[in-house]
Design an enzyme around this catalytic site. Structure first.
Site, PDB file in Angstrom:
ATOM      1  CG  ASN A 130      25.007  23.652 -15.916  1.00 54.17           C
ATOM      2  OD1 ASN A 130      24.266  23.171 -15.061  1.00 54.17           O
ATOM      3  ND2 ASN A 130      24.817  24.859 -16.420  1.00 54.17           N
ATOM      4  CG  ASP A 135      17.599  23.561 -15.168  1.00 56.92           C
ATOM      5  OD1 ASP A 135      18.367  24.497 -15.491  1.00 56.92           O
ATOM      6  OD2 ASP A 135      16.950  22.898 -15.990  1.00 56.92           O
ATOM      7  CD  GLU A 146      26.317  31.582 -15.384  1.00 59.47           C
ATOM      8  OE1 GLU A 146      27.503  31.623 -15.749  1.00 59.47           O
ATOM      9  OE2 GLU A 146      25.371  31.369 -16.162  1.00 59.47           O
TER      10      GLU A 146
END
Length: 338
Positions: free
Chosen positions: A220, A229, A255
């Site tokens: 990320n 995403d 996650e």
């Protein structure tokens, strides 16, 4: 489905249904009352056959399977639709019908007035009469224009309202148990299913797979949350495609994902997890701006098999420990809890 029993018969069916629900650890909610009331009444043999098979396989009737049988056998899909939305659509249609009838009448009146005006024009040559006829035509033309405009506005408003109702219907139909990003069931569903299986009187093979995307926080940070995403959405699609019933894939949180495999042992789960690990490792995601191919997506897996009398929490804890062992051993691998 309509229930036509008298009070005495209804009470008897309920007296039969409740002990069965207790015996098989069935949550006491209205849907299950209706399902098991129908079961003991033996009015739908196909439902009884399906429930008997489910009990033989799981030692209980998992909530999701119960809901599916309820929809298939006890009620029709039409009954499940929102009554309020249907009533609104009916009212909308009736209103448009009234407006159309009004516009049609105005149009008919205007046509008759035109005929009368043409006849009058042919019969009169007086400038005064002609002026009156023209004024009358102008007034009625304005009136019919306003009427037509109003009807057009009604149609436009109706189209807007229909779109809004459609969106509202889709929103109400969206299952609160579904994770909106991945499309998988959420942890609440997982907890309900696992607790029910753990509380069943009959012990059956149950394996739990916990998997976690490796280095997801760094991913990320490097590529942005939108790309993160996208990865989560891909995981959701992959798990739904690979997990056939009765395997239940869920987004456990962040996650982390979980797969509940009822009727399978840890060896079966390990084979399944290894196949899944290889498919995840082969993921290739392309960045739109740079065109760069991302090929560093991997996941670690931990597996536990429920032992007799083991609680749901203990099963999860052992799978978690196996997952952390996989991570601490270098990630991108499958570990089985002892």
């Amino acid at each position: 489905m309509k229930f036509a029993e008298n009070t005495t018969q209804s009470a008897e069916y309920l007296r039969q249904a409740i002990p069965l629900m207790v015996k098989y650890n069935i949550p006491p909610n209205p849907l299950n009352y209706a399902l098991w009331y129908t079961y003991v009444s033996n009015r739908i043999p196909s439902l009884n056959f399906q429930i008997d098979q489910t009990l033989d396989t799981y030692g209980t009737c998992p909530t999701l399977l119960g809901e599916q049988m309820f929809r298939e056998h006890v009620i029709n899909d039409e009954i499940a639709n929102s009554d309020q939305t249907q009533n609104q659509l009916i009212a909308l249609t009736q209103n448009l019908h009234r407006q159309a009838a009004h516009a049609a009448k105005n149009t008919s009146d205007y046509g008759a007035m035109l005929d009368d005006s043409l006849t009058a024009l042919n019969q009169n040559d007086s400038n005064h009469n002609i002026e009156k006829i023209i004024n009358r035509l102008a007034e009625n033309t304005l009136s019919i224009s306003e009427s037509t405009g109003l009807f057009q506005k009604q149609i436009t408003d109706a189209q807007t309202e229909i779109l809004a109702l459609k969106a509202e219907l889709q929103k109400t139909r969206q299952d609160a148990r579904i994770d909106p990003l991945t499309g998988l069931y959420n942890r609440r569903v997982f907890n309900t299913e696992l607790e029910q299986v753990a509380g069943a009187s009959k012990h059956t093979n149950t394996a739990l797979i916990m998997l976690d995307i490796d280095h997801f926080k760094k991913f990320n940070d490097d590529y942005g949350h939108l790309m993160g995403d996208k990865v989560l959405q891909y995981f959701g699609k992959l798990l739904k495609a690979e997990c056939k019933e009765p395997a239940l894939p869920v987004r456990f949180g962040g996650e982390e994902f979980a797969i509940l495999m009822i009727g399978h042992n840890e060896e079966d789960a390990a084979i399944f997890a290894e196949n899944l690990r290889q498919k995840i490792q082969a993921i290739r995601i392309k960045q739109k701006k740079s065109g760069k191919i991302i090929s560093s997506i991997t996941a670690s897996f931990g597996i536990s098999k429920r032992t007799e009398n083991e609680s749901a929490e203990q099963l999860i804890e052992r799978a978690d420990k196996a997952l952390y062992l996989a991570k601490n051993s270098g990630r991108n691998q499958v570990k089985i809890a002892p």
